[in-house]
Design a protein around this motif. Structure first.
Motif, PDB file in Angstrom:
ATOM      1  N   ARG A 200      -8.548  14.465  10.740  1.00 52.86           N
ATOM      2  CA  ARG A 200      -9.423  13.357  10.397  1.00 52.86           C
ATOM      3  C   ARG A 200      -9.655  12.456  11.609  1.00 52.86           C
ATOM      4  N   ASP A 201     -10.899  12.042  11.784  1.00 56.19           N
ATOM      5  CA  ASP A 201     -11.235  11.118  12.861  1.00 56.19           C
ATOM      6  C   ASP A 201     -11.280   9.707  12.273  1.00 56.19           C
ATOM      7  N   ARG A 202     -10.113   9.230  11.880  1.00 55.09           N
ATOM      8  CA  ARG A 202     -10.022   7.898  11.294  1.00 55.09           C
ATOM      9  C   ARG A 202      -8.582   7.427  11.372  1.00 55.09           C
ATOM     10  N   ASP A 203      -8.369   6.143  11.112  1.00 57.26           N
ATOM     11  CA  ASP A 203      -7.017   5.615  11.064  1.00 57.26           C
ATOM     12  C   ASP A 203      -6.253   6.273   9.926  1.00 57.26           C
ATOM     13  N   SER A 204      -4.940   6.298  10.062  1.00 58.01           N
ATOM     14  CA  SER A 204      -4.107   6.885   9.024  1.00 58.01           C
ATOM     15  C   SER A 204      -4.300   6.149   7.710  1.00 58.01           C
ATOM     16  N   ILE A 205      -4.385   6.897   6.605  1.00 60.29           N
ATOM     17  CA  ILE A 205      -4.490   6.264   5.296  1.00 60.29           C
ATOM     18  C   ILE A 205      -3.184   6.415   4.526  1.00 60.29           C
ATOM     19  N   ARG A 206      -2.165   6.860   5.187  1.00 63.29           N
ATOM     20  CA  ARG A 206      -0.890   7.046   4.508  1.00 63.29           C
ATOM     21  C   ARG A 206      -0.149   5.722   4.393  1.00 63.29           C
ATOM     22  N   TRP A 207       0.670   5.625   3.347  1.00 61.19           N
ATOM     23  CA  TRP A 207       1.487   4.434   3.262  1.00 61.19           C
ATOM     24  C   TRP A 207       2.701   4.567   4.162  1.00 61.19           C
ATOM     25  N   THR A 208       3.326   3.430   4.458  1.00 64.12           N
ATOM     26  CA  THR A 208       4.473   3.428   5.352  1.00 64.12           C
ATOM     27  C   THR A 208       5.705   3.927   4.613  1.00 64.12           C
ATOM     28  N   LEU A 209       6.764   4.210   5.363  1.00 64.40           N
ATOM     29  CA  LEU A 209       8.010   4.663   4.746  1.00 64.40           C
ATOM     30  C   LEU A 209       8.546   3.614   3.776  1.00 64.40           C
ATOM     31  N   VAL A 210       8.469   2.357   4.155  1.00 62.33           N
ATOM     32  CA  VAL A 210       8.942   1.284   3.266  1.00 62.33           C
ATOM     33  C   VAL A 210       8.149   1.276   1.971  1.00 62.33           C
ATOM     34  N   GLU A 211       6.829   1.404   2.084  1.00 61.49           N
ATOM     35  CA  GLU A 211       5.991   1.404   0.885  1.00 61.49           C
ATOM     36  C   GLU A 211       6.295   2.601  -0.002  1.00 61.49           C
ATOM     37  N   ARG A 212       6.499   3.748   0.615  1.00 59.25           N
ATOM     38  CA  ARG A 212       6.802   4.957  -0.157  1.00 59.25           C
ATOM     39  C   ARG A 212       8.148   4.820  -0.878  1.00 59.25           C
ATOM     40  N   ILE A 213       9.157   4.331  -0.187  1.00 56.04           N
ATOM     41  CA  ILE A 213      10.472   4.162  -0.810  1.00 56.04           C
ATOM     42  C   ILE A 213      10.387   3.178  -1.965  1.00 56.04           C
ATOM     43  N   LEU A 214       9.661   2.079  -1.755  1.00 63.48           N
ATOM     44  CA  LEU A 214       9.554   1.073  -2.809  1.00 63.48           C
ATOM     45  C   LEU A 214       8.779   1.613  -4.005  1.00 63.48           C
ATOM     46  N   TYR A 215       7.794   2.454  -3.746  1.00 69.05           N
ATOM     47  CA  TYR A 215       7.052   3.090  -4.845  1.00 69.05           C
ATOM     48  C   TYR A 215       7.999   3.892  -5.732  1.00 69.05           C
ATOM     49  N   HIS A 216       8.855   4.679  -5.101  1.00 62.74           N
ATOM     50  CA  HIS A 216       9.798   5.481  -5.874  1.00 62.74           C
ATOM     51  C   HIS A 216      10.850   4.617  -6.566  1.00 62.74           C
ATOM     52  N   ALA A 217      11.233   3.506  -5.939  1.00 66.36           N
ATOM     53  CA  ALA A 217      12.344   2.705  -6.445  1.00 66.36           C
ATOM     54  C   ALA A 217      11.926   1.672  -7.486  1.00 66.36           C
ATOM     55  N   THR A 218      10.637   1.306  -7.513  1.00 67.76           N
ATOM     56  CA  THR A 218      10.188   0.255  -8.436  1.00 67.76           C
ATOM     57  C   THR A 218      10.135   0.791  -9.860  1.00 67.76           C
ATOM     58  N   PRO A 219      10.821   0.152 -10.799  1.00 67.16           N
ATOM     59  CA  PRO A 219      10.781   0.618 -12.188  1.00 67.16           C
ATOM     60  C   PRO A 219       9.389   0.451 -12.783  1.00 67.16           C
ATOM     61  N   GLY A 220       9.119   1.229 -13.816  1.00 73.48           N
ATOM     62  CA  GLY A 220       7.782   1.255 -14.389  1.00 73.48           C
ATOM     63  C   GLY A 220       7.255  -0.093 -14.808  1.00 73.48           C
ATOM     64  N   GLU A 221       8.120  -0.955 -15.356  1.00 73.36           N
ATOM     65  CA  GLU A 221       7.664  -2.251 -15.834  1.00 73.36           C
ATOM     66  C   GLU A 221       7.254  -3.183 -14.699  1.00 73.36           C
ATOM     67  N   ALA A 222       7.670  -2.862 -13.467  1.00 69.81           N
ATOM     68  CA  ALA A 222       7.306  -3.685 -12.307  1.00 69.81           C
ATOM     69  C   ALA A 222       6.245  -3.015 -11.441  1.00 69.81           C
ATOM     70  N   ARG A 223       5.702  -1.891 -11.895  1.00 71.23           N
ATOM     71  CA  ARG A 223       4.763  -1.144 -11.066  1.00 71.23           C
ATOM     72  C   ARG A 223       3.430  -1.877 -10.881  1.00 71.23           C
ATOM     73  N   ASP A 224       3.037  -2.710 -11.850  1.00 73.09           N
ATOM     74  CA  ASP A 224       1.837  -3.533 -11.645  1.00 73.09           C
ATOM     75  C   ASP A 224       2.015  -4.423 -10.424  1.00 73.09           C
ATOM     76  N   TRP A 225       3.170  -5.062 -10.328  1.00 74.15           N
ATOM     77  CA  TRP A 225       3.450  -5.911  -9.155  1.00 74.15           C
ATOM     78  C   TRP A 225       3.385  -5.076  -7.886  1.00 74.15           C
ATOM     79  N   PHE A 226       3.972  -3.898  -7.905  1.00 74.57           N
ATOM     80  CA  PHE A 226       3.992  -3.071  -6.700  1.00 74.57           C
ATOM     81  C   PHE A 226       2.577  -2.784  -6.215  1.00 74.57           C
TER      82      PHE A 226
END
Length: 292
Positions: free
Chosen positions: A228-254
């Motif tokens: 791709r000839d564009r900036d990365s669209i991937r989330w960072t490691l911190v964002e990915r870890i927090l996505y996995h760690a955030t419980p479902g009831e707090a996923r709106d906040w995430f």
């Protein structure tokens, strides 16, 4: 919402002529695209081989390479039942929103213009959703030339991940499938709600509030290996870890407070996903990408 509409009839679609009655489709395929003229032929050819009938909705996101007319011509030659919409609002989310307004079938699949789909893709998609009583799901992404053993291993890995994290997204928008009524109940695609990258994860976050998600099974596809000839669209490691760690009831906040703010700061809005005219093109024979 969009300023141009071309239905199949405008292109002399062959299924409108006298002949055997076409079974009523249960699936609609949405393909948003921007300047992907060189990629669409292979994708459309793979979809033309589907072993169940379907409606195809192409959404031209204001391409400048003549891709809309080109895609319509290909569809006509392949005998595909299609509609061509043009949405000049930049961004994949806007294009998907426009496409969804025209869906009249009980199931809908989002597909990418640079992805190949096996002939049983939609049939396996329906088996996956109905067999697991799911409202949405997704396919395994497989490289070109993957063996049957490779596919079985990938599907087993996805099954393990989905069992461990059943309320998360495990595939991208090139291979996502939905029950249409549930997708609309969840709010559909809406840039006012989520106008950023990672829309494939955000939409599944809303879908899981409606019902179960299903991934894998015998469902797979082959996305392009292009660079791709564009900036990365991937989330960072911190964002990915927090996505996995955030419980479902707090996923709106995430999503709507934490991640949206970070993506906004990085200017990773949906319109920035659109490919430039000079991106590298894939060689689906397995070679390295070649310049456009």
């Amino acid at each position: 919402m969009f300023d141009e509409l071309n239905d199949a009839q405008a292109w002399g679609a062959p299924w409108e002529t006298d002949g055997p009655t076409v079974p009523t489709p249960e699936w609609t395929v949405l393909i948003p695209f921007f300047n992907e003229r060189t990629l669409l032929p292979a994708t459309l050819a793979s979809l033309a081989k589907q072993d169940v009938p379907f409606e195809l909705i192409l959404i031209d996101n204001a391409s400048t390479d003549g891709g809309g007319d080109f895609a319509a011509d290909i569809c006509q030659r392949l005998g595909l039942r299609f509609k061509l919409l043009t949405d000049r609002r930049p961004g994949k989310v806007n294009a998907l929103q426009t496409g969804l307004t025209r869906v009249r079938t009980p199931f809908v699949a989002t597909c990418d213009a640079d992805t190949l789909y096996p002939a049983d893709y939609l049939r396996q998609a329906q088996v996956l959703l109905e067999g697991r009583n799911a409202v949405a799901g997704g396919a395994c992404f497989m490289p070109r030339g993957a063996s049957a053993d490779d596919r079985r291993a990938a599907m087993a890995r996805m099954a393990r991940a989905a069992a461990l994290l059943p309320k998360q997204c495990h595939t991208g928008g090139a291979g996502q499938i939905f029950r249409t009524d549930a997708l609309r109940q969840a709010g559909g695609f809406d840039a006012d709600r989520w106008g950023y990258v990672l829309e494939d994860h955000e939409i599944m976050h809303r879908m899981v509030k409606i019902g179960a998600l299903a991934f894998g099974g015998a469902l797979w596809c082959t996305p392009s290996p292009r660079e791709r000839d564009r900036d990365s669209i991937r989330w960072t490691l911190v964002e990915r870890i927090l996505y996995h760690a955030t419980p479902g009831e707090a996923r709106d906040w995430f999503f709507y407070t934490f991640l949206a703010g970070r993506l906004r700061a990085r200017r990773l809005t949906s319109d920035r996903i659109r490919e430039r005219q000079f991106y590298a093109q894939p060689d689906f024979s397995g070679g390295t990408p070649r310049p456009a």
